[in-house]
Motif scaffolding. Structure first.
Motif, PDB file in Angstrom:
ATOM      1  N   GLU A   1       5.091 -67.990 -59.019  1.00 16.56           N
ATOM      2  CA  GLU A   1       5.278 -68.018 -60.465  1.00 16.56           C
ATOM      3  C   GLU A   1       3.939 -67.747 -61.147  1.00 16.56           C
ATOM      4  OE1 GLU A   1       6.948 -70.981 -63.994  1.00 16.56           O
ATOM      5  OE2 GLU A   1       7.067 -71.561 -61.886  1.00 16.56           O
ATOM      6  N   LEU A   2       3.910 -66.671 -61.941  1.00 20.67           N
ATOM      7  CA  LEU A   2       2.667 -66.281 -62.601  1.00 20.67           C
ATOM      8  C   LEU A   2       2.314 -67.266 -63.715  1.00 20.67           C
ATOM      9  CD1 LEU A   2       3.105 -62.423 -63.026  1.00 20.67           C
ATOM     10  CD2 LEU A   2       1.514 -63.580 -61.500  1.00 20.67           C
ATOM     11  N   PRO A   3       1.007 -67.460 -63.956  1.00 20.26           N
ATOM     12  CA  PRO A   3       0.612 -68.236 -65.138  1.00 20.26           C
ATOM     13  C   PRO A   3       1.206 -67.610 -66.395  1.00 20.26           C
ATOM     14  CG  PRO A   3      -1.271 -67.848 -63.700  1.00 20.26           C
ATOM     15  CD  PRO A   3      -0.153 -67.003 -63.162  1.00 20.26           C
ATOM     16  N   PRO A   4       1.526 -68.412 -67.410  1.00 20.96           N
ATOM     17  CA  PRO A   4       2.186 -67.887 -68.621  1.00 20.96           C
ATOM     18  C   PRO A   4       1.422 -66.743 -69.277  1.00 20.96           C
ATOM     19  CG  PRO A   4       2.199 -70.279 -68.620  1.00 20.96           C
ATOM     20  CD  PRO A   4       1.338 -69.873 -67.475  1.00 20.96           C
ATOM     21  N   GLU A   5       0.073 -66.838 -69.295  1.00 23.60           N
ATOM     22  CA  GLU A   5      -0.687 -65.788 -69.965  1.00 23.60           C
ATOM     23  C   GLU A   5      -0.590 -64.453 -69.219  1.00 23.60           C
ATOM     24  OE1 GLU A   5      -3.557 -68.237 -67.392  1.00 23.60           O
ATOM     25  OE2 GLU A   5      -1.827 -68.551 -68.737  1.00 23.60           O
ATOM     26  N   TRP A   6      -0.462 -64.508 -67.890  1.00 20.16           N
ATOM     27  CA  TRP A   6      -0.325 -63.278 -67.109  1.00 20.16           C
ATOM     28  C   TRP A   6       1.077 -62.680 -67.275  1.00 20.16           C
ATOM     29  CZ3 TRP A   6      -3.785 -60.203 -64.849  1.00 20.16           C
ATOM     30  CH2 TRP A   6      -5.073 -60.711 -64.650  1.00 20.16           C
ATOM     31  N   GLN A   7       2.091 -63.532 -67.321  1.00 20.42           N
ATOM     32  CA  GLN A   7       3.440 -63.022 -67.544  1.00 20.42           C
ATOM     33  C   GLN A   7       3.546 -62.359 -68.916  1.00 20.42           C
ATOM     34  OE1 GLN A   7       6.056 -62.956 -65.209  1.00 20.42           O
ATOM     35  NE2 GLN A   7       6.709 -61.508 -66.800  1.00 20.42           N
ATOM     36  N   ALA A   8       2.885 -62.982 -69.926  1.00 21.13           N
ATOM     37  CA  ALA A   8       2.864 -62.382 -71.261  1.00 21.13           C
ATOM     38  C   ALA A   8       2.149 -61.030 -71.231  1.00 21.13           C
ATOM     39  CB  ALA A   8       2.191 -63.336 -72.248  1.00 21.13           C
ATOM     40  N   MET A   9       1.095 -60.927 -70.404  1.00 24.41           N
ATOM     41  CA  MET A   9       0.362 -59.665 -70.280  1.00 24.41           C
ATOM     42  C   MET A   9       1.259 -58.568 -69.696  1.00 24.41           C
ATOM     43  SD  MET A   9      -2.756 -58.435 -70.740  1.00 24.41           S
ATOM     44  CE  MET A   9      -2.039 -56.940 -71.339  1.00 24.41           C
ATOM     45  N   LEU A  10       2.024 -58.915 -68.671  1.00 20.05           N
ATOM     46  CA  LEU A  10       2.945 -57.950 -68.081  1.00 20.05           C
ATOM     47  C   LEU A  10       3.989 -57.504 -69.105  1.00 20.05           C
ATOM     48  CD1 LEU A  10       3.598 -59.434 -64.504  1.00 20.05           C
ATOM     49  CD2 LEU A  10       1.969 -57.680 -65.182  1.00 20.05           C
ATOM     50  N   ASN A  11       4.466 -58.443 -69.906  1.00 22.48           N
ATOM     51  CA  ASN A  11       5.455 -58.092 -70.937  1.00 22.48           C
ATOM     52  C   ASN A  11       4.858 -57.140 -71.974  1.00 22.48           C
ATOM     53  OD1 ASN A  11       7.317 -59.752 -69.670  1.00 22.48           O
ATOM     54  ND2 ASN A  11       6.868 -61.522 -70.979  1.00 22.48           N
ATOM     55  N   ARG A  12       3.584 -57.344 -72.336  1.00 28.11           N
ATOM     56  CA  ARG A  12       2.948 -56.450 -73.308  1.00 28.11           C
ATOM     57  C   ARG A  12       2.768 -55.041 -72.723  1.00 28.11           C
ATOM     58  NH1 ARG A  12       0.079 -61.156 -74.530  1.00 28.11           N
ATOM     59  NH2 ARG A  12      -1.762 -60.584 -73.320  1.00 28.11           N
ATOM     60  N   ILE A  13       2.435 -54.981 -71.439  1.00 29.26           N
ATOM     61  CA  ILE A  13       2.301 -53.666 -70.799  1.00 29.26           C
ATOM     62  C   ILE A  13       3.659 -52.965 -70.761  1.00 29.26           C
ATOM     63  CG2 ILE A  13       1.722 -52.468 -68.657  1.00 29.26           C
ATOM     64  CD1 ILE A  13      -0.286 -54.699 -68.071  1.00 29.26           C
ATOM     65  N   ALA A  14       4.715 -53.715 -70.435  1.00 29.38           N
ATOM     66  CA  ALA A  14       6.061 -53.137 -70.412  1.00 29.38           C
ATOM     67  C   ALA A  14       6.455 -52.617 -71.790  1.00 29.38           C
ATOM     68  CB  ALA A  14       7.064 -54.182 -69.916  1.00 29.38           C
ATOM     69  N   ALA A  15       6.151 -53.387 -72.832  1.00 31.44           N
ATOM     70  CA  ALA A  15       6.472 -52.951 -74.195  1.00 31.44           C
ATOM     71  C   ALA A  15       5.679 -51.698 -74.555  1.00 31.44           C
ATOM     72  CB  ALA A  15       6.171 -54.076 -75.178  1.00 31.44           C
ATOM     73  N   TRP A  16       4.424 -51.614 -74.108  1.00 35.29           N
ATOM     74  CA  TRP A  16       3.593 -50.419 -74.362  1.00 35.29           C
ATOM     75  C   TRP A  16       4.193 -49.188 -73.701  1.00 35.29           C
ATOM     76  CZ3 TRP A  16       0.465 -47.994 -70.456  1.00 35.29           C
ATOM     77  CH2 TRP A  16      -0.374 -46.980 -70.938  1.00 35.29           C
ATOM     78  N   ILE A  17       4.693 -49.340 -72.476  1.00 34.87           N
ATOM     79  CA  ILE A  17       5.306 -48.213 -71.766  1.00 34.87           C
ATOM     80  C   ILE A  17       6.600 -47.795 -72.458  1.00 34.87           C
ATOM     81  CG2 ILE A  17       6.446 -47.558 -69.598  1.00 34.87           C
ATOM     82  CD1 ILE A  17       4.341 -49.271 -68.155  1.00 34.87           C
ATOM     83  N   GLU A  18       7.391 -48.762 -72.885  1.00 34.40           N
ATOM     84  CA  GLU A  18       8.636 -48.436 -73.575  1.00 34.40           C
ATOM     85  C   GLU A  18       8.373 -47.732 -74.906  1.00 34.40           C
ATOM     86  OE1 GLU A  18      10.278 -52.362 -73.690  1.00 34.40           O
ATOM     87  OE2 GLU A  18      11.675 -51.947 -72.043  1.00 34.40           O
ATOM     88  N   ALA A  19       7.224 -48.038 -75.534  1.00 33.67           N
ATOM     89  CA  ALA A  19       6.894 -47.441 -76.839  1.00 33.67           C
ATOM     90  C   ALA A  19       6.284 -46.051 -76.712  1.00 33.67           C
ATOM     91  CB  ALA A  19       5.934 -48.360 -77.596  1.00 33.67           C
TER      92      ALA A  19
END
Length: 568
Positions: free
Chosen positions: A141-159
């Motif tokens: 289980e990733l630390p919350p800040e790292w999971q949030a980082m992955l989500n931001r990268i995913a949103a950047w790719i989708e955009a």
């Protein structure tokens, strides 16, 4: 291939009149040139179908699949391993299609280098994505800040992968990355590896987007920024198997020798068709793992088309007195065959029927055929195809398992060479991705996915070893012995699938040494590479970073597939 069997088409019929062989060869060259020019004109002027737009559609499809895969990895969604293997096949297919671009009629005829550059970026993304997925698995289980980082990268790719936003994301990753120190834990170095791979993935996405945008330009001038991205990898740097090539050459030699000996021993005037057709059959299907089924189909079609060939050669052509009439009489059969060639299910039989029929007719300016000559030539053709089938069955029929084993061994040899290399091999990733693409269709007949997993594992290790070579001056006393041990392991990989305890100990020692170096980008890259190799070779063993090398844990190492006992 064309040059190979053209020699047979010119040489064997000229044995009885060697003084005229130059005239025959010249006429053959003129015929081939005329055929190529006519085909080029027809395809260019009448309903042209350029390669460029189709290639762009395939590129966009491949990028779409890659984007979906990246999002699945970042969001921890499940996807299909078969789809990942198909991605490697798509990359190899795009490279082959790019070889036709310089001769295309579309505006993309100058973009072959860009297509290869985009394929290189997709090839580099493969090990990065598998590494990110593996590091997430190792961390749990990733630390919350790292999971949030992955989500931001995913949103950047989708955009749409905005370049300006990419710099912000890389800065955020750098701020989250733990500092390497004597107190660093195994989780810390895993996070360093994850951060490095995420940054590389972002850069890879930016590069791919820039190259794709450059393809939309009407100018053939490539900007300096794009030139810096492109990796100079030519087609001759992809996977090559000289052993299989030698088998193909030996098969053709044996088939031609057998049919030629039969021709000489029997003193059969039409026997010269046997070595000619043996050369053609062996050349046409040399690239297949097992050419025997294709040659067998050719033999059957040669028999089936005898009535049609006899009708045209003995009935229709003697009554034809003009080019217009000849074209009208040939149109129905070849038009129908052309339609069937466009359907994947019937493409091969239709193509071979066309080749057999056209070669049998052998159009001349005067009618010279009779039933006796026709049957003699036809039996000579059948004898040649049969000799090719026999020679292929003896030498060249290779099983899918044997070819897969050859591909795996080629990858291990490349890794062993990397262990001795003074400079990185820039074409390594392209070769390994090409091998993965070659594996994909062959694995469809196997239930065991281990060979593909092994190639992907080797691809990741080669990527990490390249980084070690680039930064070996940082820790020469540690990295050189490690590269030597990696060379020894992969040199004997076929016989010893499990890496040794000595390699494990050397990896841990080198990792400790890298952690103790002064903080720098090179240090983080080195740590990330060492962690990646350790995860790929010893996935179930956490490193002890606090004291002396740990005991023999080699039995916990990953057991990769070993096909050394399999035979063709």
């Amino acid at each position: 291939m064309l040059a190979g069997y053209t020699c047979a088409l010119i040489g064997f019929p000229s044995v009885s009149m060697p003084g005229a062989i130059f005239d025959v060869a010249l006429a053959r060259v003129e015929e081939i040139t005329l055929g190529i020019v006519c085909a080029t004109l027809i395809h260019s002027l009448i309903l042209p179908v350029p390669v460029g737009p189709n290639l762009l559609a395939r590129i966009d499809e491949a990028r779409g699949k890659a984007r979906t895969w990246i999002l699945d990895v970042l969001k921890s969604a499940k996807d299909s391993d078969a789809d990942r293997r198909k991605m490697a096949g798509t990359i190899s297919e795009l490279r082959l299609l790019a070889t036709h671009l310089p001769f295309d009629t579309s505006r993309l005829r100058w973009a072959a280098g860009l297509v290869n550059g985009l394929c290189d970026q997709l090839a580099l993304a493969l090990p990065l994505l598998y590494a990110i997925e593996d590091r997430k698995l190792a961390l749990g289980e990733l630390p919350p800040e790292w999971q949030a980082m992955l989500n931001r990268i995913a949103a950047w790719i989708e955009a749409g992968t905005d370049a300006a936003q990419a710099g912000v994301l890389c800065a955020e990753i750098s701020a989250l990355t733990p500092k390497a120190s004597a107190q660093s834990t195994w989780q810390d170095v895993l996070l360093i590896n994850l951060a490095t791979r995420l940054t590389a993935l972002i850069q890879c996405c930016i590069n791919a987007a820039e190259i794709r945008r450059a393809m939309n330009q009407s100018s053939s001038v490539i900007s300096p920024d794009i030139e810096k991205i492109l990796i100079k990898t030519s087609m001759d740097k992809l996977h090559q198997d000289r052993g299989v090539a030698f088998r193909s050459a030996l098969t053709a030699f044996l088939a031609i020798t057998l049919s030629g000996a039969f021709w000489i021993a029997s003193a059969w005037p039409s026997g010269m068709m046997a070595p000619v057709m043996a050369a053609v059959a062996c050349s046409l299907f040399a690239a297949l793992d097992n050419p025997a089924p294709a040659i067998k189909v050719t033999f059957i079609l040669s028999v089936v088309t005898i009535p049609l060939s006899a009708f045209y050669l003995l009935v229709v052509l003697p009554a034809t007195h003009s080019f217009g009439m000849l074209a009208m009489l040939m149109f129905p059969v070849f038009f129908i065959l052309g339609i069937f060639m466009m359907r994947p299910a019937s493409a091969f039989p239709a193509l071979m029927t066309t080749l057999v029929l056209a070669s049998t007719l052998a159009l001349q300016d005067t009618a010279m055929a009779d039933m006796n000559t026709f049957l003699n030539n036809k039996f000579g053709e059948l004898a040649g195809v049969a000799s090719a089938l026999v020679a292929t069955g003896l030498i060249r029929s290779l099983s899918g398992e044997w070819v897969i084993d050859r591909l795996l061994r080629a990858g291990w040899q490349d890794l062993a060479r990397l262990g001795k290399a003074a400079v990185p091999d820039k074409a390594f990733a392209s070769r390994m991705t090409d091998r993965l693409g070659l594996l994909a269709p062959r694995l469809a007949t196997l239930s065991d996915p281990a060979p593909a997993a092994s190639v992907l594992n080797d691809l990741r290790i080669g990527h990490e070893m390249t980084i070690l070579i680039q930064h070996q001056e940082l820790l020469p006393l540690h990295i050189q012995p490690l590269l030597t041990q990696l060379f020894a392991y992969f040199a004997e990989r076929a016989a010893q699938a499990i890496p040794s305890a000595g390699l494990l100990s050397q990896l841990d020692n080198t990792l400790r040494g890298a952690i103790q170096e002064s903080g720098s980008a090179a240090q983080l890259a080195l740590i990330a590479a060492l962690v990646g190799i350790r995860r790929d070779l010893f996935p179930d063993t956490a490193a002890d970073l606090s004291h002396q090398p740990i005991a023999d844990l080699s039995q916990q190492a990953i057991a990769l597939p070993n096909h050394q006992d399999e035979k063709p």
